[in-house]
Design a protein around this motif. Structure first.
Motif, PDB file in Angstrom:
ATOM      1  N   PHE A  51      10.774   4.189  -5.984  1.00 37.65           N
ATOM      2  CA  PHE A  51      10.109   3.675  -4.792  1.00 37.65           C
ATOM      3  C   PHE A  51      10.170   4.694  -3.658  1.00 37.65           C
ATOM      4  CE2 PHE A  51       9.222  -1.087  -4.755  1.00 37.65           C
ATOM      5  CZ  PHE A  51       8.968  -1.132  -6.111  1.00 37.65           C
ATOM      6  N   GLY A  52      11.189   5.562  -3.709  1.00 37.90           N
ATOM      7  CA  GLY A  52      11.258   6.631  -2.709  1.00 37.90           C
ATOM      8  C   GLY A  52      10.467   7.847  -3.108  1.00 37.90           C
ATOM      9  N   TRP A  53      10.816   8.471  -4.257  1.00 34.90           N
ATOM     10  CA  TRP A  53      10.205   9.745  -4.666  1.00 34.90           C
ATOM     11  C   TRP A  53       8.742   9.600  -5.036  1.00 34.90           C
ATOM     12  CZ3 TRP A  53      13.505  12.802  -2.751  1.00 34.90           C
ATOM     13  CH2 TRP A  53      14.886  12.672  -2.970  1.00 34.90           C
ATOM     14  N   ARG A  54       8.416   8.613  -5.858  1.00 37.95           N
ATOM     15  CA  ARG A  54       7.035   8.464  -6.317  1.00 37.95           C
ATOM     16  C   ARG A  54       6.312   7.298  -5.663  1.00 37.95           C
ATOM     17  NH1 ARG A  54       9.953  12.386  -8.816  1.00 37.95           N
ATOM     18  NH2 ARG A  54      11.226  10.725  -9.719  1.00 37.95           N
ATOM     19  N   GLY A  55       7.011   6.559  -4.777  1.00 36.39           N
ATOM     20  CA  GLY A  55       6.374   5.490  -4.031  1.00 36.39           C
ATOM     21  C   GLY A  55       5.971   5.966  -2.648  1.00 36.39           C
ATOM     22  N   TRP A  56       6.901   5.838  -1.701  1.00 38.02           N
ATOM     23  CA  TRP A  56       6.599   6.238  -0.321  1.00 38.02           C
ATOM     24  C   TRP A  56       6.185   7.707  -0.230  1.00 38.02           C
ATOM     25  CZ3 TRP A  56       8.253   9.962   3.003  1.00 38.02           C
ATOM     26  CH2 TRP A  56       7.882   9.820   4.352  1.00 38.02           C
ATOM     27  N   LEU A  57       6.946   8.588  -0.856  1.00 34.29           N
ATOM     28  CA  LEU A  57       6.686  10.025  -0.738  1.00 34.29           C
ATOM     29  C   LEU A  57       5.311  10.401  -1.288  1.00 34.29           C
ATOM     30  CD1 LEU A  57       7.569  12.917  -0.085  1.00 34.29           C
ATOM     31  CD2 LEU A  57       8.676  13.002  -2.334  1.00 34.29           C
ATOM     32  N   ALA A  58       4.962   9.876  -2.460  1.00 32.68           N
ATOM     33  CA  ALA A  58       3.660  10.208  -3.049  1.00 32.68           C
ATOM     34  C   ALA A  58       2.509   9.721  -2.185  1.00 32.68           C
ATOM     35  CB  ALA A  58       3.562   9.613  -4.447  1.00 32.68           C
ATOM     36  N   THR A  59       2.713   8.628  -1.457  1.00 33.77           N
ATOM     37  CA  THR A  59       1.678   8.127  -0.549  1.00 33.77           C
ATOM     38  C   THR A  59       1.615   8.973   0.714  1.00 33.77           C
ATOM     39  OG1 THR A  59       1.909   5.861  -1.357  1.00 33.77           O
ATOM     40  CG2 THR A  59       0.931   6.145   0.818  1.00 33.77           C
ATOM     41  N   ARG A  60       2.766   9.241   1.308  1.00 35.43           N
ATOM     42  CA  ARG A  60       2.782   9.971   2.578  1.00 35.43           C
ATOM     43  C   ARG A  60       2.315  11.408   2.407  1.00 35.43           C
ATOM     44  NH1 ARG A  60       1.329  11.038   6.482  1.00 35.43           N
ATOM     45  NH2 ARG A  60       2.290  11.252   8.538  1.00 35.43           N
ATOM     46  N   ALA A  61       2.582  11.996   1.262  1.00 37.56           N
ATOM     47  CA  ALA A  61       2.184  13.386   1.018  1.00 37.56           C
ATOM     48  C   ALA A  61       1.022  13.467   0.024  1.00 37.56           C
ATOM     49  CB  ALA A  61       3.377  14.185   0.500  1.00 37.56           C
ATOM     50  N   ALA A  62       0.175  12.436   0.011  1.00 36.52           N
ATOM     51  CA  ALA A  62      -0.943  12.409  -0.935  1.00 36.52           C
ATOM     52  C   ALA A  62      -1.929  13.539  -0.690  1.00 36.52           C
ATOM     53  CB  ALA A  62      -1.661  11.064  -0.853  1.00 36.52           C
ATOM     54  N   SER A  63      -1.962  14.068   0.528  1.00 36.10           N
ATOM     55  CA  SER A  63      -2.892  15.164   0.834  1.00 36.10           C
ATOM     56  C   SER A  63      -2.400  16.505   0.304  1.00 36.10           C
ATOM     57  CB  SER A  63      -3.103  15.259   2.353  1.00 36.10           C
ATOM     58  OG  SER A  63      -1.870  15.494   3.017  1.00 36.10           O
ATOM     59  N   TRP A  64      -1.148  16.577  -0.112  1.00 28.24           N
ATOM     60  CA  TRP A  64      -0.610  17.825  -0.665  1.00 28.24           C
ATOM     61  C   TRP A  64      -1.166  18.030  -2.068  1.00 28.24           C
ATOM     62  CZ3 TRP A  64       5.336  18.247   0.603  1.00 28.24           C
ATOM     63  CH2 TRP A  64       5.519  18.079   1.987  1.00 28.24           C
ATOM     64  N   GLY A  65      -1.216  19.238  -2.505  1.00 22.11           N
ATOM     65  CA  GLY A  65      -1.590  19.514  -3.880  1.00 22.11           C
ATOM     66  C   GLY A  65      -0.577  18.920  -4.838  1.00 22.11           C
ATOM     67  N   SER A 109      -2.205   6.303 -12.258  1.00 21.73           N
ATOM     68  CA  SER A 109      -2.238   4.838 -12.309  1.00 21.73           C
ATOM     69  C   SER A 109      -2.485   4.207 -10.952  1.00 21.73           C
ATOM     70  CB  SER A 109      -0.920   4.308 -12.878  1.00 21.73           C
ATOM     71  OG  SER A 109       0.155   4.558 -11.983  1.00 21.73           O
ATOM     72  N   GLY A 110      -2.095   4.911  -9.873  1.00 19.35           N
ATOM     73  CA  GLY A 110      -2.174   4.320  -8.543  1.00 19.35           C
ATOM     74  C   GLY A 110      -1.052   3.336  -8.269  1.00 19.35           C
ATOM     75  N   SER A 111      -0.057   3.305  -9.158  1.00 19.39           N
ATOM     76  CA  SER A 111       1.058   2.371  -9.019  1.00 19.39           C
ATOM     77  C   SER A 111       2.370   3.097  -9.277  1.00 19.39           C
ATOM     78  CB  SER A 111       0.903   1.212 -10.009  1.00 19.39           C
ATOM     79  OG  SER A 111       2.071   0.403 -10.037  1.00 19.39           O
ATOM     80  N   VAL A 112       3.429   2.646  -8.617  1.00 23.17           N
ATOM     81  CA  VAL A 112       4.743   3.244  -8.806  1.00 23.17           C
ATOM     82  C   VAL A 112       5.430   2.722 -10.066  1.00 23.17           C
ATOM     83  CG1 VAL A 112       6.072   1.523  -7.511  1.00 23.17           C
ATOM     84  CG2 VAL A 112       6.835   3.897  -7.545  1.00 23.17           C
ATOM     85  N   TRP A 113       4.965   1.569 -10.594  1.00 26.88           N
ATOM     86  CA  TRP A 113       5.679   0.936 -11.695  1.00 26.88           C
ATOM     87  C   TRP A 113       5.691   1.749 -12.988  1.00 26.88           C
ATOM     88  CZ3 TRP A 113       9.103  -2.315 -10.331  1.00 26.88           C
ATOM     89  CH2 TRP A 113       8.896  -3.163  -9.244  1.00 26.88           C
ATOM     90  N   PRO A 114       4.607   2.442 -13.368  1.00 20.52           N
ATOM     91  CA  PRO A 114       4.715   3.288 -14.571  1.00 20.52           C
ATOM     92  C   PRO A 114       5.797   4.356 -14.443  1.00 20.52           C
ATOM     93  CG  PRO A 114       2.421   2.899 -14.049  1.00 20.52           C
ATOM     94  CD  PRO A 114       3.215   2.355 -12.900  1.00 20.52           C
ATOM     95  N   ALA A 115       5.966   4.910 -13.236  1.00 18.93           N
ATOM     96  CA  ALA A 115       7.035   5.895 -13.018  1.00 18.93           C
ATOM     97  C   ALA A 115       8.403   5.229 -13.139  1.00 18.93           C
ATOM     98  CB  ALA A 115       6.876   6.551 -11.648  1.00 18.93           C
ATOM     99  N   GLU A 139       0.828  -1.208   0.000  1.00 20.75           N
ATOM    100  CA  GLU A 139       0.000   0.000   0.000  1.00 20.75           C
ATOM    101  C   GLU A 139       0.860   1.254   0.000  1.00 20.75           C
ATOM    102  OE1 GLU A 139      -3.820  -1.631   2.606  1.00 20.75           O
ATOM    103  OE2 GLU A 139      -2.081  -0.744   3.598  1.00 20.75           O
ATOM    104  N   THR A 140       1.848   1.282   0.892  1.00 17.77           N
ATOM    105  CA  THR A 140       2.648   2.488   1.084  1.00 17.77           C
ATOM    106  C   THR A 140       3.522   2.795  -0.117  1.00 17.77           C
ATOM    107  OG1 THR A 140       2.695   1.978   3.455  1.00 17.77           O
ATOM    108  CG2 THR A 140       4.245   3.644   2.654  1.00 17.77           C
ATOM    109  N   PHE A 141       4.068   1.763  -0.739  1.00 18.50           N
ATOM    110  CA  PHE A 141       4.965   1.964  -1.879  1.00 18.50           C
ATOM    111  C   PHE A 141       4.241   1.818  -3.227  1.00 18.50           C
ATOM    112  CE2 PHE A 141       7.784   1.333   1.621  1.00 18.50           C
ATOM    113  CZ  PHE A 141       8.936   2.027   1.323  1.00 18.50           C
ATOM    114  N   ALA A 142       2.936   1.561  -3.167  1.00 18.04           N
ATOM    115  CA  ALA A 142       2.094   1.488  -4.376  1.00 18.04           C
ATOM    116  C   ALA A 142       2.663   0.519  -5.399  1.00 18.04           C
ATOM    117  CB  ALA A 142       1.928   2.874  -4.989  1.00 18.04           C
ATOM    118  N   THR A 143       2.893  -0.718  -4.986  1.00 22.85           N
ATOM    119  CA  THR A 143       3.561  -1.686  -5.852  1.00 22.85           C
ATOM    120  C   THR A 143       2.601  -2.578  -6.645  1.00 22.85           C
ATOM    121  OG1 THR A 143       3.745  -3.278  -4.035  1.00 22.85           O
ATOM    122  CG2 THR A 143       5.596  -1.762  -4.387  1.00 22.85           C
ATOM    123  N   ARG A 144       1.309  -2.289  -6.610  1.00 15.59           N
ATOM    124  CA  ARG A 144       0.389  -3.122  -7.392  1.00 15.59           C
ATOM    125  C   ARG A 144       0.708  -2.968  -8.881  1.00 15.59           C
ATOM    126  NH1 ARG A 144      -4.043  -0.896  -9.896  1.00 15.59           N
ATOM    127  NH2 ARG A 144      -4.457   1.322  -9.580  1.00 15.59           N
TER     128      ARG A 144
END
Length: 285
Positions: A156-170, A222-228, A88-93
């Motif tokens: 996995f860092g910039w667009r995985g964990w970070l995008a999830t943790r800061a999802a409330s940001w614009g 996409s909801g996934s980190v893999w396209p990035a 969930e956190t790293f959006a690996t689906r």
């Protein structure tokens, strides 16, 4: 006695819930820690190159290790906070990845092709010899695969964990902030590229900023980190082929600016309101 224990249990649950709510509602501290750990790890790993403590032949070994520092920082933050599962956190689906990765890679190829076409048509660049182009073509797929694997550490860092943790940001706030820190994180590259004019260095680092919103847009749509991940791999392979292997390229501000504008336009197109579906992480769900 039983009532006292039940009440104490309820208070513990309420306290834990309140703590989680405060943590989930205030990602700034976690994001700051992530940025600091990722940058410091990268800088620490670059010390042998910066101070010329190892032969230049080892730079190609150290650089891929440095690329894993955002992933290491993200794992540290995930272990410390545990806001959700790793998946969930790293959006690996994987679902939806082929479609969105195809869009991302297609955009990268189209932008680079337009830049090259403009440069060739205007006489800024000339084509390389055909045999040289064909020889480079053979390596597109192997280099793409290798660069995609190496990009896992960053994405996995910039667009995985970070995008999830800061999802409330614009979207643009996160893209700008993460893009600026991404540039700082890349500063040890100066030890590898050697002596170059200051203006060339400025253009080199400025060119990284437009990629942040495009990669983040692919992650959110996409909801996934893999396209990035795969699009990042294409930036370092397909794009390099079209801009450096096909033409005899030299640094040129106009061609760079065209690339920046088209990349930002692609991010805007992906995130336009009629198509946007904000993917929320576990901390905001």
């Amino acid at each position: 006695m039983r009532w006292i224990l039940t009440r104490a249990r309820i208070e513990v649950i309420m306290t834990a819930s309140a703590t989680r709510s405060r943590s989930a509602g205030s990602p700034v501290v976690d994001v700051t820690w992530f940025f600091a750990i990722a940058v410091l790890l990268c800088f620490a790993l670059s010390v042998p190159m910066v101070f010329r403590l190892v032969p230049t032949d080892l730079y190609n070994l150290i650089t891929p290790i440095m690329q894993q520092s955002p992933l290491l920082a993200a794992i540290i933050m995930w272990l410390a906070r545990r806001p959700g599962t790793f998946r969930e956190t790293f959006a690996t689906r994987w679902r939806g990845t082929p479609q969105w990765a195809g869009i991302g890679i297609g955009l990268i190829a189209a932008i680079a092709a337009i830049q090259t076409a403009v440069a060739l048509a205007s006489g800024i660049w000339r084509l390389n010899p055909l045999d040289q182009i064909l020889a480079a073509t053979i390596w597109i797929v192997p280099v793409f695969l290798m660069q995609s694997v190496l990009a896992i550490g960053e994405e996995f860092g910039w667009r995985g964990w970070l995008a999830t943790r800061a999802a409330s940001w614009g979207f643009w706030t996160l893209a700008l902030v993460s893009g600026l820190v991404w540039i700082v994180w890349h500063l040890p590259v100066l030890a590898v590229i050697g002596d170059r004019p200051l203006w060339d260095i400025v253009i080199y680092f400025a060119g990284m900023l437009p990629w942040a919103p495009l990669l983040l847009a692919l992650r959110r749509r996409s909801g996934s980190v893999w396209p990035a991940v795969l699009t990042h791999g294409a930036i370092n392979s397909v794009r390099v082929y079209l801009l450096q292997s096909v033409p005899n390229a030299t640094d040129h501000l106009l061609i760079e600016v065209i690339g920046w504008i088209l990349t930002l336009a692609a991010a805007v197109w992906l995130m336009r309101p009629s198509r946007t579906r904000l993917v929320r992480g576990p901390a905001e769900a």
